[in-house]
Motif scaffolding. Structure first.
Motif, short mmCIF file in Angstrom:
data_model
loop_
_atom_site.label_atom_id
_atom_site.label_comp_id
_atom_site.label_asym_id
_atom_site.label_seq_id
_atom_site.Cartn_x
_atom_site.Cartn_y
_atom_site.Cartn_z
N GLU A 110 0.96 -1.13 0.23
CA GLU A 110 -0.02 0.01 -0.07
C GLU A 110 0.78 1.13 -0.09
O GLU A 110 1.76 1.48 0.73
N VAL A 111 0.58 2.40 -0.85
CA VAL A 111 1.27 3.40 -0.98
C VAL A 111 0.75 4.38 0.03
O VAL A 111 -0.48 4.70 -0.05
N VAL A 112 1.65 4.74 0.86
CA VAL A 112 1.26 5.77 2.11
C VAL A 112 1.77 7.28 1.67
O VAL A 112 2.75 7.28 1.16
N PRO A 113 0.80 8.25 1.52
CA PRO A 113 1.34 9.52 1.00
C PRO A 113 2.21 9.98 1.98
O PRO A 113 2.27 9.90 3.15
N PRO A 114 3.29 10.88 1.58
CA PRO A 114 4.26 11.26 2.43
C PRO A 114 3.61 12.61 3.19
O PRO A 114 3.03 13.21 2.80
N LYS A 115 4.28 12.69 4.42
CA LYS A 115 4.03 13.62 5.28
C LYS A 115 4.47 15.02 4.83
O LYS A 115 5.68 14.96 4.24
N PRO A 116 3.46 16.34 4.68
CA PRO A 116 4.14 17.16 3.85
C PRO A 116 5.52 17.89 4.90
O PRO A 116 5.34 17.76 6.11
N LEU A 117 6.40 18.57 4.26
CA LEU A 117 7.43 19.23 4.85
C LEU A 117 6.83 20.46 5.29
O LEU A 117 6.29 21.29 4.69
N GLY B 178 6.94 19.87 -6.49
CA GLY B 178 6.82 18.51 -6.90
C GLY B 178 6.62 17.41 -5.52
O GLY B 178 6.82 16.40 -5.83
N VAL B 179 6.71 18.10 -4.35
CA VAL B 179 6.56 17.26 -3.28
C VAL B 179 5.61 18.06 -2.39
O VAL B 179 5.42 19.18 -2.41
N PRO B 180 5.00 17.29 -1.50
CA PRO B 180 3.97 17.88 -0.51
C PRO B 180 4.98 18.80 0.64
O PRO B 180 5.86 18.43 1.19
#
Length: 182
Positions: free
Chosen positions: A60-67, A117-119
């Protein structure tokens, strides 16, 4: 008489002694492939069963935590003093200059967020002045302190507990004091 063994070491020098089938598969190769396939099937079955129960699987792909980035504008307004050098090197000298710089920073960060391009989550711009509570800034839950070294002190903001980035202006707005001394 030449001594040969039955290929137990897997050595290519001894040949396969007729132990391969018509597709070139040895008995050992067959058992490795069959064992790996069985293990993979068992893992997939277990993963599907866990997924049906609502558990997180390794697939399962877990969305990354935003910086989380806290922009900090370090400023000091100096008071005019007769027969003294009182004005610092840099482009922010009035409250209006500071307000314009805060708006410029907000606009640039909003544009940067769309291109990242990243959270990433940019918190609102905080001003650091000599009378400001430094502990509230470095104790924030931000991952990164983006320090704009305009006309104030930046050294008290540097902390090993967070990523620290010092941004100085040269041509994109009023020149930063820390462009000269950093």
């Amino acid at each position: 008489m030449e001594k040969r063994h039955a290929g137990c070491c897997g050595c290519h020098l001894h040949g396969d002694h007729g132990q391969t089938n018509q597709h070139g598969l040895t008995r050992r190769g067959f058992f490795v492939a069959a064992g790996g396939g069985a293990a993979g099937l068992a893992m997939l079955t277990a993963a599907r069963a866990a997924g049906a129960q609502g558990a997180t699987t390794p697939f399962e792909v877990v969305p990354p935590k935003p910086l989380r980035v806290l922009p900090v504008l370090s400023v000091t307004l100096y008071q005019r003093a007769e027969k003294r050098s009182w004005r610092p090197w840099g482009g922010l000298h009035t409250e209006e200059d500071i307000a314009a710089e805060v708006e410029r920073i907000r606009g640039e960060l909003a544009q940067l967020k769309t291109m990242a391009g990243v959270p990433v989550e940019f918190l609102d711009v905080v001003q650091f002045r000599p009378e400001t509570n430094r502990d509230a800034i470095i104790g924030s839950d931000a991952d990164v302190l983006l320090i704009y070294g305009a006309t104030g002190e930046v050294r008290p903001l540097i902390t090993p507990d967070k990523w620290n980035i010092l941004f100085v202006r040269y041509k994109s707005g009023p020149v930063s004091l820390w462009y000269e001394i950093a």
